[in-house]
Design a protein around this motif. Structure first.
Motif, PDB file in Angstrom:
ATOM      1  N   TYR A 178       0.811  -1.214   0.000  1.00 46.19           N
ATOM      2  CA  TYR A 178       0.000   0.000   0.000  1.00 46.19           C
ATOM      3  C   TYR A 178       0.849   1.270   0.000  1.00 46.19           C
ATOM      4  O   TYR A 178       0.325   2.375  -0.176  1.00 46.19           O
ATOM      5  N   HIS A 181       5.218   1.806  -5.171  1.00 42.21           N
ATOM      6  CA  HIS A 181       4.839   2.282  -6.496  1.00 42.21           C
ATOM      7  C   HIS A 181       4.632   1.128  -7.472  1.00 42.21           C
ATOM      8  O   HIS A 181       3.772   1.208  -8.356  1.00 42.21           O
ATOM      9  N   TYR A 182       5.418   0.069  -7.304  1.00 39.74           N
ATOM     10  CA  TYR A 182       5.397  -1.036  -8.259  1.00 39.74           C
ATOM     11  C   TYR A 182       5.460  -2.376  -7.535  1.00 39.74           C
ATOM     12  O   TYR A 182       5.949  -2.477  -6.414  1.00 39.74           O
ATOM     13  N   ASP A 239       2.397  -1.430 -12.219  1.00 43.02           N
ATOM     14  CA  ASP A 239       2.244  -0.113 -11.612  1.00 43.02           C
ATOM     15  C   ASP A 239       1.011  -0.160 -10.721  1.00 43.02           C
ATOM     16  O   ASP A 239      -0.114  -0.351 -11.206  1.00 43.02           O
ATOM     17  N   SER A 249      -0.628   1.999  -9.269  1.00 41.33           N
ATOM     18  CA  SER A 249      -1.597   3.083  -9.407  1.00 41.33           C
ATOM     19  C   SER A 249      -2.587   2.824 -10.537  1.00 41.33           C
ATOM     20  O   SER A 249      -3.539   3.593 -10.708  1.00 41.33           O
ATOM     21  N   GLN A 259      -5.613   1.437 -12.914  1.00 40.63           N
ATOM     22  CA  GLN A 259      -7.005   1.072 -12.685  1.00 40.63           C
ATOM     23  C   GLN A 259      -7.135  -0.443 -12.619  1.00 40.63           C
ATOM     24  O   GLN A 259      -6.528  -1.170 -13.411  1.00 40.63           O
TER      25      GLN A 259
END
Length: 383
Positions: free
Chosen positions: A167, A170-171, A195, A197, A199
């Motif tokens: 959490y 970044h990756y 990634d 981030s 969706q």
């Protein structure tokens, strides 16, 4: 087959790093209590990680052309040994520096190297490990998370669990199935950079008994990845993840997770307790075990420095180191209980409580004891 571990020493040019790292940590951790420092590689401080990067102490083993230090594995051993001994909060950069960066450097494309490695070395890209899954335990070959080819790349679906620091990362480098079925075991596995981030990615922290939430469960629901997400050749995931685990299991973190507790106990003994033959014998036992384990870890580091992948040797050090780490809080608790008329200071008791609660996880992270001993038995030709 397992090879012998040759007794070796840290080269002088790498040992020379120790004084400057120790001086930096004395200043950076001044006033931080032992029960906080005991978290160390579970302690998150992105600013601290970037301060290390500014000193040139992240990505030490990566080539200079990618922002690394161009140093040997021994240089990283020295830095890590000092960080863990002091109880520095290293979890932000830990996975990226220890294994994600070296993995990308060894198997990644030039585009991947140029994009990710400089960011890792600057403390700007934090990684987590996507190996374990629900209902799979430590059997990595049974993973069901799947990446399917699309016109523009890959579509990812599945779940990962016990993913440390997801959490805040970044990756993720995820072990996924790109062909075949779970029954095919090692065939059809690949590694992808995800990634977090994007969706379709959902990260749910899992609180442990200490109250911390570094473990996570990660869900992938139709996550669209580009062609450049694949690391190495499709279907080579098992070979790659095995090499990655050699980095994960070989460092001093497998023997130093409880050193802050040991130091705090030694302070108490030296200040408030009379000399006792039983405690002297216990300290001698701990010191001798620690010296042997450290020598073994340095020998594994030499193999890494030579470009080898000492998978079985690293598993041996990890298994023995974990046993040592898990014994320490129990032995210290018993020693304190032997003299109840001399109460221990609260910071020592808080540190002991934390290490006692978290220590069962030591034989889970990086591979369970049963899995490691199976690997060692095969390496010795016993299975």
């Amino acid at each position: 087959m397992i090879e012998s571990l040759e007794l070796t020493s840290i080269p002088a040019e790498d040992e020379a790093l120790r004084a400057s790292v120790r001086a930096f940590l004395d200043e950076a951790l001044d006033g931080v209590p032992a029960d906080v420092r005991a978290r160390s590689w579970m302690g998150y401080d992105a600013d601290f990680s970037r301060r290390l990067a500014a000193k040139g102490w992240l990505g030490l083993t990566l080539p200079k052309e990618y922002g690394g230090g161009g140093r040997s594995s021994f240089a990283r051993f020295v830095v890590v040994e000092e960080l863990l001994s002091a109880g520095a909060p290293v979890t932000a950069h830990w996975i990226a520096d220890r294994q994600s960066g070296p993995l990308i450097h060894k198997y990644g494309s030039e585009v991947q190297k140029k994009f990710y490695l400089p960011r890792i070395c600057r403390g700007e890209a934090f990684f987590c490990i996507g190996m374990s899954e629900p209902n799979s335990g430590s059997d990595l070959a049974s993973v069901t998370t799947r990446a399917v080819r699309t016109d523009s790349g890959w579509k990812l679906n599945g779940r990962k669990i016990w993913t440390t620091n997801a959490y805040r990362s970044h990756y993720m480098i995820a072990l996924v199935r790109t062909s075949g079925e779970p029954a095919d075991r090692y065939k059809g596995l690949s590694q992808m950079i995800v990634d977090l981030s994007f969706q379709g990615v959902t990260v749910r922290p899992i609180h442990d008994i200490t109250g911390d939430a570094h473990f996570c469960e990660v869900f992938f629901d139709d996550v669209m990845l580009g062609d450049d997400a694949l690391i190495g050749a499709e279907g080579s995931g098992w070979e790659q993840v095995t090499a990655e685990l050699a980095f994960e299991r070989s460092g001093p973190e497998r023997i130093y997770s409880t050193l802050v507790l040991l130091d705090e106990w030694l302070v108490f003994l030296g200040r408030d307790m009379p000399v006792d033959d039983g405690r002297v014998a216990l300290l001698g036992r701990m010191a001798s075990q620690l010296c042997v384990l450290r020598a073994m870890a340095i020998s594994v580091t030499e193999k890494l420095a030579r470009g080898e992948s000492p998978v079985v040797e690293a598993a041996l050090v990890k298994d023995l180191g974990t046993e040592f780490e898990q014994q320490m809080p129990l032995l210290i608790a018993d020693s304190l209980g032997d003299d109840p008329d001399r109460p221990a200071p609260s910071v020592l008791l808080k540190t002991l409580a934390y290490v006692t609660q978290i220590s069962p996880s030591f034989s889970l992270r990086g591979g369970t004891r049963e899995i490691l001993r199976g690997m060692i038995a095969r390496g010795l030709g016993l299975r």
